[in-house]
Scaffold this motif. Structure first.
Motif, PDB file in Angstrom:
ATOM      1  N   GLN A   1       1.490   0.175  10.923  1.00  0.00           N
ATOM      2  CA  GLN A   1       0.099  -0.036  10.497  1.00  0.00           C
ATOM      3  C   GLN A   1      -0.163  -1.507  10.213  1.00  0.00           C
ATOM      4  O   GLN A   1      -1.199  -2.050  10.601  1.00  0.00           O
ATOM      5  CB  GLN A   1      -0.233   0.800   9.266  1.00  0.00           C
ATOM      6  CG  GLN A   1      -1.678   0.591   8.826  1.00  0.00           C
ATOM      7  CD  GLN A   1      -2.081   1.495   7.696  1.00  0.00           C
ATOM      8  OE1 GLN A   1      -1.407   2.458   7.370  1.00  0.00           O
ATOM      9  NE2 GLN A   1      -3.209   1.175   7.077  1.00  0.00           N
ATOM     10  N   LEU A   2       0.771  -2.160   9.527  1.00  0.00           N
ATOM     11  CA  LEU A   2       0.598  -3.580   9.236  1.00  0.00           C
ATOM     12  C   LEU A   2       0.600  -4.412  10.520  1.00  0.00           C
ATOM     13  O   LEU A   2      -0.053  -5.453  10.589  1.00  0.00           O
ATOM     14  CB  LEU A   2       1.686  -4.066   8.276  1.00  0.00           C
ATOM     15  CG  LEU A   2       1.627  -3.493   6.859  1.00  0.00           C
ATOM     16  CD1 LEU A   2       2.820  -3.962   6.040  1.00  0.00           C
ATOM     17  CD2 LEU A   2       0.330  -3.871   6.167  1.00  0.00           C
TER      18      LEU A   2
ATOM     19  N   TYR B   1      -2.962  -2.906  12.900  1.00  0.00           N
ATOM     20  CA  TYR B   1      -4.292  -3.203  12.349  1.00  0.00           C
ATOM     21  C   TYR B   1      -4.408  -4.631  11.853  1.00  0.00           C
ATOM     22  O   TYR B   1      -5.500  -5.193  11.817  1.00  0.00           O
ATOM     23  CB  TYR B   1      -4.636  -2.235  11.213  1.00  0.00           C
ATOM     24  CG  TYR B   1      -4.764  -0.817  11.680  1.00  0.00           C
ATOM     25  CD1 TYR B   1      -5.764  -0.448  12.570  1.00  0.00           C
ATOM     26  CD2 TYR B   1      -3.869   0.148  11.265  1.00  0.00           C
ATOM     27  CE1 TYR B   1      -5.883   0.852  13.020  1.00  0.00           C
ATOM     28  CE2 TYR B   1      -3.990   1.457  11.693  1.00  0.00           C
ATOM     29  CZ  TYR B   1      -4.997   1.804  12.575  1.00  0.00           C
ATOM     30  OH  TYR B   1      -5.108   3.087  13.012  1.00  0.00           O
ATOM     31  N   TYR B   2      -3.297  -5.202  11.422  1.00  0.00           N
ATOM     32  CA  TYR B   2      -3.306  -6.560  10.883  1.00  0.00           C
ATOM     33  C   TYR B   2      -2.166  -7.355  11.516  1.00  0.00           C
ATOM     34  O   TYR B   2      -1.161  -7.651  10.873  1.00  0.00           O
ATOM     35  CB  TYR B   2      -3.142  -6.530   9.358  1.00  0.00           C
ATOM     36  CG  TYR B   2      -4.120  -5.613   8.691  1.00  0.00           C
ATOM     37  CD1 TYR B   2      -5.440  -5.999   8.487  1.00  0.00           C
ATOM     38  CD2 TYR B   2      -3.734  -4.341   8.268  1.00  0.00           C
ATOM     39  CE1 TYR B   2      -6.343  -5.159   7.886  1.00  0.00           C
ATOM     40  CE2 TYR B   2      -4.645  -3.494   7.664  1.00  0.00           C
ATOM     41  CZ  TYR B   2      -5.941  -3.904   7.475  1.00  0.00           C
ATOM     42  OH  TYR B   2      -6.850  -3.072   6.889  1.00  0.00           O
TER      43      TYR B   2
ATOM     44  N   ARG C   1      -3.627 -11.010   0.201  1.00  0.00           N
ATOM     45  CA  ARG C   1      -4.253 -10.022   1.070  1.00  0.00           C
ATOM     46  C   ARG C   1      -3.197  -9.194   1.807  1.00  0.00           C
ATOM     47  O   ARG C   1      -3.361  -7.991   1.999  1.00  0.00           O
ATOM     48  CB  ARG C   1      -5.180 -10.711   2.075  1.00  0.00           C
ATOM     49  CG  ARG C   1      -6.010  -9.757   2.883  1.00  0.00           C
ATOM     50  CD  ARG C   1      -6.943 -10.544   3.810  1.00  0.00           C
ATOM     51  NE  ARG C   1      -7.017  -9.932   5.101  1.00  0.00           N
ATOM     52  CZ  ARG C   1      -6.108  -9.985   6.075  1.00  0.00           C
ATOM     53  NH1 ARG C   1      -5.016 -10.682   5.916  1.00  0.00           N
ATOM     54  NH2 ARG C   1      -6.300  -9.384   7.220  1.00  0.00           N
ATOM     55  N   ASP C   2      -2.107  -9.825   2.186  1.00  0.00           N
ATOM     56  CA  ASP C   2      -1.021  -9.106   2.861  1.00  0.00           C
ATOM     57  C   ASP C   2      -0.401  -8.057   1.940  1.00  0.00           C
ATOM     58  O   ASP C   2      -0.128  -6.930   2.357  1.00  0.00           O
ATOM     59  CB  ASP C   2       0.055 -10.079   3.340  1.00  0.00           C
ATOM     60  CG  ASP C   2      -0.462 -11.058   4.377  1.00  0.00           C
ATOM     61  OD1 ASP C   2      -1.610 -10.886   4.848  1.00  0.00           O
ATOM     62  OD2 ASP C   2       0.286 -12.001   4.715  1.00  0.00           O
TER      63      ASP C   2
ATOM     64  N   GLN D   1      -1.907  -6.664  -0.577  1.00  0.00           N
ATOM     65  CA  GLN D   1      -2.929  -5.638  -0.772  1.00  0.00           C
ATOM     66  C   GLN D   1      -2.929  -4.653   0.402  1.00  0.00           C
ATOM     67  O   GLN D   1      -3.044  -3.444   0.205  1.00  0.00           O
ATOM     68  CB  GLN D   1      -4.303  -6.279  -0.918  1.00  0.00           C
ATOM     69  CG  GLN D   1      -5.411  -5.284  -1.178  1.00  0.00           C
ATOM     70  CD  GLN D   1      -6.760  -5.955  -1.335  1.00  0.00           C
ATOM     71  OE1 GLN D   1      -6.898  -7.167  -1.157  1.00  0.00           O
ATOM     72  NE2 GLN D   1      -7.752  -5.169  -1.672  1.00  0.00           N
ATOM     73  N   GLU D   2      -2.792  -5.155   1.609  1.00  0.00           N
ATOM     74  CA  GLU D   2      -2.763  -4.275   2.773  1.00  0.00           C
ATOM     75  C   GLU D   2      -1.508  -3.413   2.795  1.00  0.00           C
ATOM     76  O   GLU D   2      -1.525  -2.275   3.253  1.00  0.00           O
ATOM     77  CB  GLU D   2      -2.867  -5.092   4.065  1.00  0.00           C
ATOM     78  CG  GLU D   2      -4.201  -5.786   4.243  1.00  0.00           C
ATOM     79  CD  GLU D   2      -5.385  -4.838   4.134  1.00  0.00           C
ATOM     80  OE1 GLU D   2      -5.281  -3.667   4.560  1.00  0.00           O
ATOM     81  OE2 GLU D   2      -6.430  -5.270   3.615  1.00  0.00           O
TER      82      GLU D   2
ATOM     83  N   ARG E   1      -2.283  -0.575   0.555  1.00  0.00           N
ATOM     84  CA  ARG E   1      -3.193   0.352   1.233  1.00  0.00           C
ATOM     85  C   ARG E   1      -2.396   1.235   2.205  1.00  0.00           C
ATOM     86  O   ARG E   1      -2.600   2.448   2.266  1.00  0.00           O
ATOM     87  CB  ARG E   1      -4.280  -0.416   1.976  1.00  0.00           C
ATOM     88  CG  ARG E   1      -5.272   0.513   2.682  1.00  0.00           C
ATOM     89  CD  ARG E   1      -6.418  -0.239   3.282  1.00  0.00           C
ATOM     90  NE  ARG E   1      -7.214  -0.818   2.212  1.00  0.00           N
ATOM     91  CZ  ARG E   1      -7.881  -1.955   2.297  1.00  0.00           C
ATOM     92  NH1 ARG E   1      -7.872  -2.636   3.409  1.00  0.00           N
ATOM     93  NH2 ARG E   1      -8.578  -2.404   1.288  1.00  0.00           N
TER      94      ARG E   1
END
Length: 180
Positions: free
Chosen positions: A34-35, A38-39, A75-76, A78-79, A82
Motif C-alpha cells: 500500500q505504501l 498509493y504513495y 506524512r510518511d 501518518q500514512e 493509515r
C-alpha cells in the motif's frame, strides 16, 4: 503539553509492533504494498523489494521498514498508521501510543464523566428500580379511573417476562383482579 507527532508515536510503538506474533507476514506485505502503490514517494520499488525480501526474517524486515519510516517525514509515518489501520485494525486499536494518555486535561474530563456513572453502582440501580416498581404498583392498585384508558393495566402483564419470578407472582396477583 505538545501534541505527539506520528514519528514520535512510531518510535513509541516500534517495540510493540516488532513483538513476536503481532503482525503476520501477509499484513506486513499488504502495508508495504500500500505504501508503495498509493504513495511511491514513501517507498520506492527498490525499498519495497528490500522490505519484502523473503530471505530475511519478518522481524528484521519490519524493523528496517519502521526505521526507514522514522527517518522520513511526518506524512510518511501518518500514512503508515493509515495502512496499519486498514490492514490490522485490532492491532492498531491496542497500540501503546493510542492507549497512553496524551492530554491530561482530556483524560481528567473523560475519567470524571465515567466515574460519575460508575460511583452510583448496583445499589443505586436497585433503589431506582424499586422506586419505579413501587410507583407502578401504587398507580395500578388504585381503583381504575374512568377517564384513564381501560386497557392501561394490561401493560403490567408484560412486566413478568422481564422481572424475577418472585416479583412476577406478586404482579400477576394484581392482574387476576376482576376489574380488568
Amino acid at each position: 503539553m505538545t501534541e505527539q507527532t506520528y514519528c514520535d508515536r512510531l518510535v513509541q510503538d516500534t517495540p510493540f509492533l516488532t513483538g513476536c506474533g503481532r503482525l503476520s507476514e501477509g499484513q506486513v506485505d499488504r502495508i508495504i504494498l500500500q505504501l508503495n502503490r498509493y504513495y511511491p514517494q514513501i517507498l520506492s520499488n527498490k525499498d519495497t523489494e528490500k522490505f519484502r525480501n523473503p530471505k530475511a526474517s519478518l522481524r528484521v524486515r519490519l524493523c528496517d521498514l519502521l526505521g526507514h519510516l522514522q527517518r522520513s517525514s511526518e506524512r510518511d509515518c501518518q500514512e503508515f498508521y493509515r495502512a496499519l489501520y486498514i490492514h490490522a485494525q485490532l492491532l492498531h486499536s491496542h497500540l501503546p501510543s493510542r492507549l497512553a494518555p496524551q492530554n491530561s486535561d482530556c483524560t481528567e474530563l473523560a475519567s470524571g464523566t465515567s466515574r460519575a456513572h460508575s460511583d452510583r453502582g448496583p445499589v443505586a440501580f436497585l433503589a431506582y428500580l424499586g422506586l419505579a416498581i413501587g410507583l407502578a404498583l401504587l398507580a395500578y392498585s388504585r381503583p381504575p379511573d374512568p377517564r384513564v384508558l381501560p386497557g392501561a393495566r394490561r401493560v403490567l402483564g408484560f412486566s413478568p417476562i422481564i422481572l424475577d419470578r418472585h416479583v412476577s407472582r406478586f404482579l400477576l396477583a394484581f392482574l387476576t383482579d376482576a376489574r380488568l
